[in-house]
Design a protein around this motif. Structure first.
Motif, PDB file in Angstrom:
ATOM      1  N   ALA A 338       0.463  -1.327  -0.430  1.00 29.30           N
ATOM      2  CA  ALA A 338       0.150   0.225  -0.401  1.00 29.30           C
ATOM      3  C   ALA A 338       0.822   1.381  -0.073  1.00 29.30           C
ATOM      4  CB  ALA A 338      -0.843  -0.540   0.686  1.00 29.30           C
ATOM      5  N   ARG A 339       0.543   2.267  -0.690  1.00 27.59           N
ATOM      6  CA  ARG A 339       0.946   3.661  -0.733  1.00 27.59           C
ATOM      7  C   ARG A 339      -0.106   4.130  -0.680  1.00 27.59           C
ATOM      8  NH1 ARG A 339       4.111   0.700  -0.168  1.00 27.59           N
ATOM      9  NH2 ARG A 339       6.278  -0.022  -0.921  1.00 27.59           N
ATOM     10  N   PRO A 340       0.248   5.429  -0.464  1.00 28.32           N
ATOM     11  CA  PRO A 340       0.260   6.677  -0.238  1.00 28.32           C
ATOM     12  C   PRO A 340      -0.984   7.123  -1.720  1.00 28.32           C
ATOM     13  CG  PRO A 340       1.676   7.332   1.525  1.00 28.32           C
ATOM     14  CD  PRO A 340       1.806   5.852  -0.036  1.00 28.32           C
ATOM     15  N   ASP A 341       0.252   7.235  -2.896  1.00 24.29           N
ATOM     16  CA  ASP A 341      -0.608   7.721  -4.486  1.00 24.29           C
ATOM     17  C   ASP A 341      -1.376   6.802  -4.966  1.00 24.29           C
ATOM     18  OD1 ASP A 341       1.393   6.151  -4.803  1.00 24.29           O
ATOM     19  OD2 ASP A 341       2.718   7.324  -5.978  1.00 24.29           O
ATOM     20  N   ASP A 342      -2.195   5.924  -4.325  1.00 24.65           N
ATOM     21  CA  ASP A 342      -2.591   4.816  -4.405  1.00 24.65           C
ATOM     22  C   ASP A 342      -4.491   4.504  -5.767  1.00 24.65           C
ATOM     23  OD1 ASP A 342      -0.723   2.847  -3.994  1.00 24.65           O
ATOM     24  OD2 ASP A 342      -1.618   1.746  -2.789  1.00 24.65           O
ATOM     25  N   GLY A 343      -4.742   5.859  -4.984  1.00 29.35           N
ATOM     26  CA  GLY A 343      -5.604   6.348  -5.616  1.00 29.35           C
ATOM     27  C   GLY A 343      -7.100   5.635  -5.062  1.00 29.35           C
ATOM     28  N   SER A 344      -7.982   4.965  -6.049  1.00 26.99           N
ATOM     29  CA  SER A 344      -9.344   5.308  -5.613  1.00 26.99           C
ATOM     30  C   SER A 344      -9.218   4.028  -6.306  1.00 26.99           C
ATOM     31  CB  SER A 344     -10.575   5.932  -5.938  1.00 26.99           C
ATOM     32  OG  SER A 344     -10.027   6.777  -4.933  1.00 26.99           O
ATOM     33  N   PRO A 345      -9.670   2.502  -6.102  1.00 25.47           N
ATOM     34  CA  PRO A 345     -10.140   1.599  -6.640  1.00 25.47           C
ATOM     35  C   PRO A 345     -10.611   1.417  -7.734  1.00 25.47           C
ATOM     36  CG  PRO A 345     -11.067   0.887  -4.669  1.00 25.47           C
ATOM     37  CD  PRO A 345     -10.051   2.433  -4.956  1.00 25.47           C
ATOM     38  N   ARG A 346     -10.226   0.305  -9.029  1.00 22.47           N
ATOM     39  CA  ARG A 346     -11.098  -0.024 -10.069  1.00 22.47           C
ATOM     40  C   ARG A 346     -12.038  -0.979 -10.131  1.00 22.47           C
ATOM     41  NH1 ARG A 346      -6.560   1.822 -11.525  1.00 22.47           N
ATOM     42  NH2 ARG A 346      -6.296   3.566 -12.680  1.00 22.47           N
ATOM     43  N   LEU A 347     -13.524  -0.819  -9.966  1.00 21.40           N
ATOM     44  CA  LEU A 347     -14.532  -1.952  -8.593  1.00 21.40           C
ATOM     45  C   LEU A 347     -15.279  -2.093 -10.236  1.00 21.40           C
ATOM     46  CD1 LEU A 347     -15.624  -0.291  -5.478  1.00 21.40           C
ATOM     47  CD2 LEU A 347     -13.531  -1.192  -5.952  1.00 21.40           C
ATOM     48  N   GLU A 351     -17.947  -6.205  -7.316  1.00 22.82           N
ATOM     49  CA  GLU A 351     -17.276  -5.617  -6.433  1.00 22.82           C
ATOM     50  C   GLU A 351     -18.514  -4.641  -5.458  1.00 22.82           C
ATOM     51  OE1 GLU A 351     -12.610  -6.043  -7.624  1.00 22.82           O
ATOM     52  OE2 GLU A 351     -14.133  -5.640  -9.131  1.00 22.82           O
ATOM     53  N   GLU A 352     -18.793  -4.436  -6.158  1.00 26.08           N
ATOM     54  CA  GLU A 352     -19.812  -3.396  -5.913  1.00 26.08           C
ATOM     55  C   GLU A 352     -20.381  -2.895  -4.993  1.00 26.08           C
ATOM     56  OE1 GLU A 352     -24.841  -2.534  -7.947  1.00 26.08           O
ATOM     57  OE2 GLU A 352     -24.224  -4.963  -7.858  1.00 26.08           O
ATOM     58  N   ARG A 353     -20.678  -4.408  -4.069  1.00 33.65           N
ATOM     59  CA  ARG A 353     -21.188  -3.764  -2.552  1.00 33.65           C
ATOM     60  C   ARG A 353     -19.800  -3.019  -1.423  1.00 33.65           C
ATOM     61  NH1 ARG A 353     -21.785  -8.500   1.212  1.00 33.65           N
ATOM     62  NH2 ARG A 353     -20.451  -9.789  -0.481  1.00 33.65           N
ATOM     63  N   ILE A 354     -18.718  -3.531  -2.230  1.00 34.94           N
ATOM     64  CA  ILE A 354     -17.438  -2.724  -1.623  1.00 34.94           C
ATOM     65  C   ILE A 354     -17.565  -1.271  -2.030  1.00 34.94           C
ATOM     66  CG2 ILE A 354     -15.043  -1.992  -2.151  1.00 34.94           C
ATOM     67  CD1 ILE A 354     -14.593  -5.467  -2.870  1.00 34.94           C
ATOM     68  N   GLY A 355     -17.952  -0.746  -2.912  1.00 39.09           N
ATOM     69  CA  GLY A 355     -18.035   0.781  -3.272  1.00 39.09           C
ATOM     70  C   GLY A 355     -19.623   0.989  -2.386  1.00 39.09           C
ATOM     71  N   HIS A 357     -19.940  -0.123   0.511  1.00 44.02           N
ATOM     72  CA  HIS A 357     -19.615  -0.414   2.647  1.00 44.02           C
ATOM     73  C   HIS A 357     -18.828   0.669   2.158  1.00 44.02           C
ATOM     74  CE1 HIS A 357     -16.273  -0.064   5.030  1.00 44.02           C
ATOM     75  NE2 HIS A 357     -17.540  -0.963   5.813  1.00 44.02           N
ATOM     76  N   ASN A 358     -18.185   1.478   0.812  1.00 43.43           N
ATOM     77  CA  ASN A 358     -16.501   2.813   1.662  1.00 43.43           C
ATOM     78  C   ASN A 358     -18.461   4.092   1.313  1.00 43.43           C
ATOM     79  OD1 ASN A 358     -14.495   1.671   0.833  1.00 43.43           O
ATOM     80  ND2 ASN A 358     -14.740   1.632  -1.140  1.00 43.43           N
ATOM     81  N   GLU A 359     -19.012   4.196   0.559  1.00 41.16           N
ATOM     82  CA  GLU A 359     -20.500   5.663   0.455  1.00 41.16           C
ATOM     83  C   GLU A 359     -20.678   5.574   2.327  1.00 41.16           C
ATOM     84  OE1 GLU A 359     -24.222   6.244  -0.849  1.00 41.16           O
ATOM     85  OE2 GLU A 359     -23.528   4.987  -2.123  1.00 41.16           O
ATOM     86  N   ALA A 360     -20.835   4.053   2.209  1.00 42.98           N
ATOM     87  CA  ALA A 360     -20.865   4.271   4.072  1.00 42.98           C
ATOM     88  C   ALA A 360     -20.041   4.818   4.943  1.00 42.98           C
ATOM     89  CB  ALA A 360     -21.807   3.405   4.566  1.00 42.98           C
ATOM     90  N   TYR A 361     -18.949   4.921   4.936  1.00 38.88           N
ATOM     91  CA  TYR A 361     -17.977   4.412   5.757  1.00 38.88           C
ATOM     92  C   TYR A 361     -17.930   6.143   5.398  1.00 38.88           C
ATOM     93  CZ  TYR A 361     -12.746   5.155   6.174  1.00 38.88           C
ATOM     94  OH  TYR A 361     -11.671   5.001   7.354  1.00 38.88           O
ATOM     95  N   ARG A 362     -17.322   6.989   3.918  1.00 41.24           N
ATOM     96  CA  ARG A 362     -16.990   7.963   3.905  1.00 41.24           C
ATOM     97  C   ARG A 362     -18.068   9.414   4.784  1.00 41.24           C
ATOM     98  NH1 ARG A 362     -16.326   6.647  -1.008  1.00 41.24           N
ATOM     99  NH2 ARG A 362     -17.973   7.048  -1.827  1.00 41.24           N
ATOM    100  N   GLN A 363     -19.619   8.532   4.713  1.00 43.33           N
ATOM    101  CA  GLN A 363     -20.493   9.256   5.563  1.00 43.33           C
ATOM    102  C   GLN A 363     -20.466   9.651   7.287  1.00 43.33           C
ATOM    103  OE1 GLN A 363     -24.686   7.404   3.951  1.00 43.33           O
ATOM    104  NE2 GLN A 363     -23.949   8.337   2.048  1.00 43.33           N
ATOM    105  N   VAL A 364     -19.795   8.234   7.516  1.00 46.99           N
ATOM    106  CA  VAL A 364     -19.345   8.207   9.223  1.00 46.99           C
ATOM    107  C   VAL A 364     -18.912   9.173   9.382  1.00 46.99           C
ATOM    108  CG1 VAL A 364     -19.475   6.806  11.215  1.00 46.99           C
ATOM    109  CG2 VAL A 364     -20.509   6.477   9.439  1.00 46.99           C
ATOM    110  N   LEU A 365     -17.680   9.120   8.206  1.00 44.66           N
ATOM    111  CA  LEU A 365     -16.814  10.541   8.284  1.00 44.66           C
ATOM    112  C   LEU A 365     -16.942  11.499   8.799  1.00 44.66           C
ATOM    113  CD1 LEU A 365     -14.970   7.541   9.071  1.00 44.66           C
ATOM    114  CD2 LEU A 365     -12.781   8.338   7.719  1.00 44.66           C
ATOM    115  N   GLU A 366     -17.838  12.025   7.797  1.00 43.07           N
ATOM    116  CA  GLU A 366     -17.810  13.189   7.369  1.00 43.07           C
ATOM    117  C   GLU A 366     -18.902  13.590   8.615  1.00 43.07           C
ATOM    118  OE1 GLU A 366     -20.235  12.863   3.849  1.00 43.07           O
ATOM    119  OE2 GLU A 366     -18.792  12.964   2.318  1.00 43.07           O
ATOM    120  N   GLN A 367     -19.705  12.977   9.362  1.00 40.30           N
ATOM    121  CA  GLN A 367     -20.795  13.572   9.932  1.00 40.30           C
ATOM    122  C   GLN A 367     -20.422  13.232  11.275  1.00 40.30           C
ATOM    123  OE1 GLN A 367     -24.174  13.582  10.490  1.00 40.30           O
ATOM    124  NE2 GLN A 367     -23.902  14.495  12.278  1.00 40.30           N
ATOM    125  N   ALA A 368     -19.099  12.846  12.024  1.00 39.74           N
ATOM    126  CA  ALA A 368     -17.933  13.385  12.817  1.00 39.74           C
ATOM    127  C   ALA A 368     -17.440  14.578  12.726  1.00 39.74           C
ATOM    128  CB  ALA A 368     -16.958  12.451  12.758  1.00 39.74           C
TER     129      ALA A 368
END
Length: 375
Positions: A338-347, A351-355, A357-368
């Motif tokens: 893993a590297r800092p410049d890996d960017g976003s994965p191509r799903l 692999e739709e459910r990863i997307g 989960h990532n959306e829900a994850y971002r929403q929780v961080l934004e709410q915090a």
């Protein structure tokens, strides 16, 4: 920097996720008054204990000098700090402080010092917890939606699952995302899930329910609502189709039909939790138990099931651990490279459910972040 590589980003992530309903443990582990167990929530150690007044949970840290009140995984006894013998009651209030007036100029009651509480609710045999926050006020039932009734039915009182735990050298999201990925099975699980080649997206069911999701190896419209309704009606019977439900943020609940022998169907439930310990360290906790739903066995089949269970359960455990070991090997490589410049994965489509989960994850961080600004 992503949390897999940066301690500060990991701490920010965990602070946000600690405000979300998260599995802490099982009610059977706190059956007697005084029983307690420790768990991790939002990157912090917490403990759940049964008092005379009921179940309570607190951050595992004395309010005096922040010494861990509970050391080890489980035990029984009053809440007394091993550093200076401060004693706490079921409300988390310090009620016994040695030489309180001499040392602090006040009585324990006047000082009014309390442990940080953890909100807890129960679903079936499972105890969930979260730290209080302005942005997350929904009940556990509201948070889980139809999964509440499913989890409750699948984990009734009285079950005694096999269990295990291991510490893994990679970030928890690598482990969780590979469990959401149905595209890797041919390359990684060629002798099991991948034997028949790649799955066809139009022949399986993906379903989203709030921040949670589910996969079924057959097309079943209204999958979760249908299972929940059948569970509530007492009519649910597991099919032969593989079913996996992912409960945000870090749980996978699997229902699998492993074999049919002499007309006896062996259906097992596996609960996996990927507990974040550090940016590059995860604790995998797992539990395995027979499906609790009626089997329709004849008297002879019931005898055969009882005799064969000591064989089928360990075999199922071995198969589960083998698949997990294959996934873990992939995750270890992902962490190492893993590297800092890996960017976003191509799903892709599988692999739709990863997307999701990532959306829900971002929403929780934004709410915090919004909650922090309001404070």
């Amino acid at each position: 920097m992503p949390p897999a590589l940066d301690a500060e980003a990991f701490a920010t992530e965990q602070n946000a996720l600690g405000q979300v309903w998260t599995l802490l443990g099982w009610t059977r582990d706190v059956a007697r008054e005084g029983d307690w167990f420790t768990a991790h929530l939002g990157g912090r150690s917490v403990f759940v204990q049964r008092f005379r007044e009921g179940l309570r949970a607190f951050e595992n840290k004395c309010a005096h000098r922040f010494f861990p009140l509970r050391q080890g995984e489980a035990g029984n006894g009053p809440v007394i700090c091993g550093f200076h013998h401060w004693r706490y009651n079921s409300d988390g209030m310090a009620i016994g402080i040695p030489k309180s007036e001499e040392m602090f100029g006040a009585t324990p009651r006047d000082m009014g010092i309390c442990l940080r509480p953890v909100e807890i609710e129960i679903c079936g045999s499972l105890i969930f917890g979260r730290f209080a926050s302005a942005g997350h006020t929904e009940s556990l039932r509201a948070f889980l939606g139809p999964l509440f009734d499913i989890v409750r039915a699948m984990s009734p009182d009285g079950i005694a699952p096999l269990r295990g735990a291991s510490v893994l050298p990679f970030n928890w999201r690598f482990a969780y995302e590979i469990a959401l990925d149905d595209y890797h099975i041919v390359a990684v699980h060629s002798d099991t899930f991948g034997k028949r080649g790649y799955m066809l997206r139009d022949r399986v069911q993906y379903e989203r329910s709030g921040p949670h999701s589910a996969y079924c190896a057959a097309r079943v419209p209204d999958l979760l609502e249908g299972i929940a309704a059948a569970c509530n009606a007492g009519t649910y019977r597991p099919s032969n189709d593989y079913l996996i439900m992912h409960l945000f943020p870090n749980i996978a609940l699997v229902q699998t039909h492993v074999a049919t022998v002499m007309g006896v169907r062996y259906v097992y439930l596996m609960l996996l939790q990927f507990v974040p310990l550090a940016p590059d360290t995860t604790q995998l906790r797992w539990w395995l138990w027979p499906s609790p739903f009626p089997t329709g066995d004849t008297p002879l089949q019931r005898v055969f099931r009882r005799i064969s269970m000591p064989i089928s359960l360990p075999l199922t455990r071995r198969g589960m651990l083998r698949i997990l070991a294959e996934d873990n090997a992939v995750c270890a490589h992902l962490q190492a490279h893993a590297r800092p410049d890996d960017g976003s994965p191509r799903l892709g489509a599988m692999e739709e459910r990863i997307g999701w989960h990532n959306e829900a994850y971002r929403q929780v961080l934004e709410q915090a972040q919004r909650d922090a600004v309001r404070e």
